[in-house]
Motif scaffolding. Structure first.
Motif, PDB file in Angstrom:
ATOM      1  N   ALA A 105       0.861  -1.124  -0.001  1.00 29.94           N
ATOM      2  CA  ALA A 105       0.152  -0.059  -0.024  1.00 29.94           C
ATOM      3  C   ALA A 105       1.016   1.311  -0.065  1.00 29.94           C
ATOM      4  CB  ALA A 105      -0.894   0.132   1.322  1.00 29.94           C
ATOM      5  N   VAL A 106       0.280   2.045  -0.887  1.00 31.72           N
ATOM      6  CA  VAL A 106       1.412   3.420  -1.013  1.00 31.72           C
ATOM      7  C   VAL A 106       0.266   4.403  -0.284  1.00 31.72           C
ATOM      8  CG1 VAL A 106       2.013   5.165  -2.438  1.00 31.72           C
ATOM      9  CG2 VAL A 106       2.353   2.904  -3.200  1.00 31.72           C
ATOM     10  N   LEU A 107       1.181   5.450   0.647  1.00 30.14           N
ATOM     11  CA  LEU A 107       0.632   6.296   1.319  1.00 30.14           C
ATOM     12  C   LEU A 107      -0.206   7.266   0.444  1.00 30.14           C
ATOM     13  CD1 LEU A 107       0.600   7.878   4.106  1.00 30.14           C
ATOM     14  CD2 LEU A 107       2.349   9.425   3.110  1.00 30.14           C
ATOM     15  N   PRO A 108      -1.595   7.531   0.630  1.00 32.07           N
ATOM     16  CA  PRO A 108      -2.232   8.387  -0.416  1.00 32.07           C
ATOM     17  C   PRO A 108      -2.043   9.894  -0.243  1.00 32.07           C
ATOM     18  CG  PRO A 108      -3.596   7.423   1.377  1.00 32.07           C
ATOM     19  CD  PRO A 108      -2.355   6.814   1.690  1.00 32.07           C
ATOM     20  N   ARG A 109      -1.856  10.505   0.706  1.00 34.58           N
ATOM     21  CA  ARG A 109      -1.144  11.589   0.958  1.00 34.58           C
ATOM     22  C   ARG A 109      -0.680  11.944   2.208  1.00 34.58           C
ATOM     23  NH1 ARG A 109      -5.326  15.952  -0.239  1.00 34.58           N
ATOM     24  NH2 ARG A 109      -6.199  14.126  -1.471  1.00 34.58           N
ATOM     25  N   PRO A 110       0.244  12.764   2.220  1.00 33.78           N
ATOM     26  CA  PRO A 110       1.384  12.957   3.368  1.00 33.78           C
ATOM     27  C   PRO A 110       0.583  13.862   4.324  1.00 33.78           C
ATOM     28  CG  PRO A 110       2.304  14.170   1.430  1.00 33.78           C
ATOM     29  CD  PRO A 110       1.352  13.167   1.118  1.00 33.78           C
ATOM     30  N   PRO A 111       0.943  14.067   5.506  1.00 29.66           N
ATOM     31  CA  PRO A 111       0.182  14.828   6.523  1.00 29.66           C
ATOM     32  C   PRO A 111       0.707  16.376   6.088  1.00 29.66           C
ATOM     33  CG  PRO A 111       2.023  13.709   7.682  1.00 29.66           C
ATOM     34  CD  PRO A 111       1.511  12.883   6.228  1.00 29.66           C
ATOM     35  N   GLU A 112      -0.306  17.277   6.366  1.00 36.85           N
ATOM     36  CA  GLU A 112       0.142  18.941   5.838  1.00 36.85           C
ATOM     37  C   GLU A 112       0.917  19.449   7.109  1.00 36.85           C
ATOM     38  OE1 GLU A 112      -1.253  21.177   3.746  1.00 36.85           O
ATOM     39  OE2 GLU A 112      -1.761  19.518   2.490  1.00 36.85           O
ATOM     40  N   PRO A 113       2.082  20.098   6.832  1.00 43.00           N
ATOM     41  CA  PRO A 113       2.870  20.587   7.919  1.00 43.00           C
ATOM     42  C   PRO A 113       1.797  21.655   8.692  1.00 43.00           C
ATOM     43  CG  PRO A 113       3.621  21.749   5.945  1.00 43.00           C
ATOM     44  CD  PRO A 113       2.646  20.421   5.647  1.00 43.00           C
ATOM     45  N   ARG A 114       2.097  21.732   9.967  1.00 42.04           N
ATOM     46  CA  ARG A 114       1.107  22.661  10.901  1.00 42.04           C
ATOM     47  C   ARG A 114       1.709  23.910  10.875  1.00 42.04           C
ATOM     48  NH1 ARG A 114       3.182  23.678  15.749  1.00 42.04           N
ATOM     49  NH2 ARG A 114       4.850  22.332  16.301  1.00 42.04           N
ATOM     50  N   GLU A 115       3.220  23.802  10.392  1.00 45.24           N
ATOM     51  CA  GLU A 115       3.571  25.418  10.268  1.00 45.24           C
ATOM     52  C   GLU A 115       4.689  25.330   8.930  1.00 45.24           C
ATOM     53  OE1 GLU A 115       3.619  28.375  11.481  1.00 45.24           O
ATOM     54  OE2 GLU A 115       2.918  28.351  13.704  1.00 45.24           O
ATOM     55  N   ALA A 116       4.525  26.220   8.026  1.00 48.55           N
ATOM     56  CA  ALA A 116       5.389  26.216   6.759  1.00 48.55           C
ATOM     57  C   ALA A 116       6.014  27.491   6.354  1.00 48.55           C
ATOM     58  CB  ALA A 116       4.699  25.274   5.678  1.00 48.55           C
ATOM     59  N   ASP A 117       7.121  27.572   5.994  1.00 53.55           N
ATOM     60  CA  ASP A 117       7.646  28.806   5.517  1.00 53.55           C
ATOM     61  C   ASP A 117       7.308  28.549   3.805  1.00 53.55           C
ATOM     62  OD1 ASP A 117       8.925  30.919   4.303  1.00 53.55           O
ATOM     63  OD2 ASP A 117      11.062  30.176   5.347  1.00 53.55           O
ATOM     64  N   GLU A 118       6.643  29.387   3.322  1.00 54.53           N
ATOM     65  CA  GLU A 118       6.170  29.360   2.144  1.00 54.53           C
ATOM     66  C   GLU A 118       7.351  29.442   0.951  1.00 54.53           C
ATOM     67  OE1 GLU A 118       4.428  31.047   4.294  1.00 54.53           O
ATOM     68  OE2 GLU A 118       2.601  29.821   4.218  1.00 54.53           O
TER      69      GLU A 118
END
Ligand SMILES: [Zn+2]
Ligand SMILES: [Zn+2]
Length: 303
Positions: free
Chosen positions: A136-149
């Motif tokens: 099984a392949v990960l469908p989507r990774p978790p979103e970062p709760r903080e990110a530098d665009e």
């Protein structure tokens, strides 16, 4: 699909034989905004990630986000890393894949890490495509709760394109001084400097890092100087000798070859590149030790 940029690079080594030993093959990636899949090479695209393997989280205490209000560490809870690079051996066989692997994946935490070059914190993975794809392949990774665009790439296809390039800041100073006159002659003939003709600052595998500042090659714990694995830079050519004549790198779906007459209008510059400013057009360079079996790696931020 391999190809060459529109203007074949000036044949520097035949004109200046002293440079021949410094020639390096580089695979230019030409990222273009798109919708790559997990089985595609990409920049900022989805990764072929085993569903049973935890997604990498950054737990560096003290990583922080510029322009955050208030500017302070983002707290102790781990922050999800983001996909940055996925390259399959079928597209870039030149990469130093460890035995039994044929996929390179790079993720990073987009925040600033003072103890790690005051930039993103990357992690490198080497995998075997079929082994991962069987499960099984990960469908989507978790979103970062903080990110530098500025270090958060948009999904891009890549068009690996082989070229020969020469050092910019890695050119030995005494050699550069000796060749200065001939560089000037070439510039008078072509209207282009040595740096424009023979060196590249764009996302690429292999070749030379496009140092803007003084070179800072990392050393491995084994004492050897690491090799340049790849660069992700904010800069991509929008004209000049490294820009494809029809605006699309060779092999781009829908790009009708190199014939300008058949080519559609040049795509807007909006589709070029991964959209990261990387702190005022900087770049992150990855390095790897080819001698140590566990492939130690290091990174440098340059701006
Ligand atoms: Zn972090
Ligand atoms: Zn080593």
């Amino acid at each position: 699909m391999p190809g060459t940029p529109s203007s074949p690079p000036f044949d520097m080594a035949s004109r200046i034989p002293e440079l021949a030993p410094l020639a390096r093959e580089s695979v230019l990636l030409y990222p273009r905004a798109g919708a790559p899949g997990v089985r595609d090479s990409s920049l900022g695209g989805p990764l072929l990630w085993p569903a049973g393997e935890p997604w990498p989280m950054c737990a560096e205490s003290g990583h922080w986000k510029p322009l955050r209000t208030p500017t302070e560490a983002v707290g102790p809870e781990p922050v999800a890393m983001v996909p940055v690079v996925q390259l399959y051996a079928r597209d870039v066989p030149e990469l130093p894949f460890p035995a039994g692997t044929d996929v390179l994946q790079i993720v990073w935490c987009t925040l600033v890490h003072d103890g790690h070059g005051a930039t993103v914190l990357p992690k490198v993975y080497w995998r075997h495509e079929e082994t991962v794809a069987r499960g099984a392949v990960l469908p989507r990774p978790p979103e970062p709760r903080e990110a530098d665009e500025e270090f958060l790439p948009r999904p891009c296809t890549v068009s690996p394109t082989r070229v020969v390039e020469y050092p910019n800041a890695d050119l030995p100073p005494d050699l550069g001084q000796r060749l200065g006159g001939r560089f000037e002659e070439i510039e008078a003939e072509t209207g282009l400097s040595y740096h424009e003709l023979a060196t590249t600052v764009q996302s690429k595998a292999g070749g030379y890092p496009g140092w803007v500042q003084e070179p800072r090659w990392p050393r491995c714990g084994c004492g050897r100087r690491m090799e340049h694995l790849l660069s992700v830079t904010a800069t991509e050519p929008v004209d000049g000798p490294w820009f494809p004549s029809d605006g699309q790198p060779p092999g781009t779906p829908g790009a009708p070859g190199r014939d300008r007459r058949a080519a559609p209008d040049r795509p807007s510059a909006d589709g070029i590149g991964h959209g990261m400013d990387m702190g005022d057009l900087g770049g992150v360079y990855l390095f790897v030790c080819l001698h140590c079996p566990d492939r130690p790696y290091a990174h440098r931020y340059d701006c």
